[in-house]
Write a protein that holds these residues in place. Structure first.
Motif, PDB file in Angstrom:
ATOM      1  N   GLY A   1       0.823  -1.210   0.000  1.00 61.46           N
ATOM      2  CA  GLY A   1       0.000   0.000   0.000  1.00 61.46           C
ATOM      3  C   GLY A   1       0.857   1.260   0.000  1.00 61.46           C
ATOM      4  N   PHE A   2       1.966   1.215   0.732  1.00 62.91           N
ATOM      5  CA  PHE A   2       2.920   2.322   0.771  1.00 62.91           C
ATOM      6  C   PHE A   2       3.461   2.611  -0.634  1.00 62.91           C
ATOM      7  CE2 PHE A   2       7.375   3.688   1.127  1.00 62.91           C
ATOM      8  CZ  PHE A   2       7.275   4.797   1.957  1.00 62.91           C
ATOM      9  N   VAL A   3       3.870   1.556  -1.335  1.00 66.29           N
ATOM     10  CA  VAL A   3       4.419   1.721  -2.686  1.00 66.29           C
ATOM     11  C   VAL A   3       3.350   2.253  -3.631  1.00 66.29           C
ATOM     12  CG1 VAL A   3       5.344   0.464  -4.689  1.00 66.29           C
ATOM     13  CG2 VAL A   3       6.235  -0.008  -2.401  1.00 66.29           C
TER      14      VAL A   3
ATOM     15  N   ALA B   1       8.883  -3.517  13.464  1.00 71.17           N
ATOM     16  CA  ALA B   1       7.913  -4.044  14.435  1.00 71.17           C
ATOM     17  C   ALA B   1       6.690  -3.136  14.536  1.00 71.17           C
ATOM     18  CB  ALA B   1       8.567  -4.198  15.807  1.00 71.17           C
ATOM     19  N   GLN B   2       6.871  -1.857  14.286  1.00 72.13           N
ATOM     20  CA  GLN B   2       5.767  -0.889  14.367  1.00 72.13           C
ATOM     21  C   GLN B   2       4.898  -0.885  13.117  1.00 72.13           C
ATOM     22  OE1 GLN B   2       5.917   3.663  13.695  1.00 72.13           O
ATOM     23  NE2 GLN B   2       6.465   3.403  15.842  1.00 72.13           N
ATOM     24  N   LEU B   3       5.499  -1.182  11.978  1.00 74.07           N
ATOM     25  CA  LEU B   3       4.793  -1.077  10.699  1.00 74.07           C
ATOM     26  C   LEU B   3       4.044  -2.364  10.345  1.00 74.07           C
ATOM     27  CD1 LEU B   3       7.600   0.737   8.696  1.00 74.07           C
ATOM     28  CD2 LEU B   3       5.432   1.732   9.462  1.00 74.07           C
ATOM     29  N   PRO B   4       2.993  -2.245   9.516  1.00 71.91           N
ATOM     30  CA  PRO B   4       2.298  -3.448   9.031  1.00 71.91           C
ATOM     31  C   PRO B   4       3.218  -4.290   8.137  1.00 71.91           C
ATOM     32  CG  PRO B   4       0.986  -1.467   8.635  1.00 71.91           C
ATOM     33  CD  PRO B   4       2.346  -1.014   9.073  1.00 71.91           C
ATOM     34  N   ALA B   5       2.734  -5.432   7.733  1.00 70.77           N
ATOM     35  CA  ALA B   5       3.507  -6.355   6.892  1.00 70.77           C
ATOM     36  C   ALA B   5       3.927  -5.698   5.579  1.00 70.77           C
ATOM     37  CB  ALA B   5       2.668  -7.598   6.599  1.00 70.77           C
ATOM     38  N   GLY B   6       5.059  -6.163   5.067  1.00 77.15           N
ATOM     39  CA  GLY B   6       5.491  -5.758   3.738  1.00 77.15           C
ATOM     40  C   GLY B   6       6.627  -4.755   3.695  1.00 77.15           C
TER      41      GLY B   6
END
Length: 144
Positions: free
Chosen positions: A84-86, A125-130
């Protein structure tokens, strides 16, 4: 004969110009301006994803101009997955997901060296998967 060593990406106090040259090399960008545009876009997008102590600590690891780009954004209320970030960044800069993934990797690989493995672990560890792959790490999944 003594020779002066070129600063490595993990050298404390790396300048913004040194960071841009490292990203230019890693991303195979034809110009410094292209590398700078990429660094600013990726760091601004990352600034929308990271909060808390990790945000403060990462900003402290970056050269001043890079830290400004990173902290200029208000963190999103719902963090995006790595993909989603990309996709979000591609839409904002008018690129394709494939080229934006390349750009993101070129910048975050240098950022991860500046931050060091412990801070990158905390960020991931703070960010969602990927995000692991974006930072140049293997993306491990847990068995169900």
């Amino acid at each position: 004969m003594l020779t002066q060593q070129e600063p490595t990406p993990t050298t404390p106090g790396m300048t913004f110009d040194q960071m841009l040259e490292r990203v230019r090399y890693e991303g195979a960008y034809p110009t410094r301006d292209r590398a700078e545009d990429t660094v600013r876009a990726v760091l601004a997008a990352l600034g929308r994803q990271i909060t808390g102590d990790e945000r403060v600590d990462l900003a402290a690891c970056l050269p001043l101009e890079a830290a400004r780009a990173f902290t200029s954004q208000i963190p999103a209320t719902q963090p995006l997955t790595g993909w989603g970030f990309v996709k979000d960044l591609a839409a904002r800069i008018g690129g394709t997901p494939a080229t934006t993934r390349w750009d993101t990797g070129a910048v975050l690989n240098v950022v991860s060296r500046l931050a060091g493995p412990d801070l990158v672990d905390r960020i991931l560890a703070q960010l969602p998967a990927g995000y692991g792959l974006l930072f140049g790490r293997a993306e491990l999944t847990r068995a169900a």
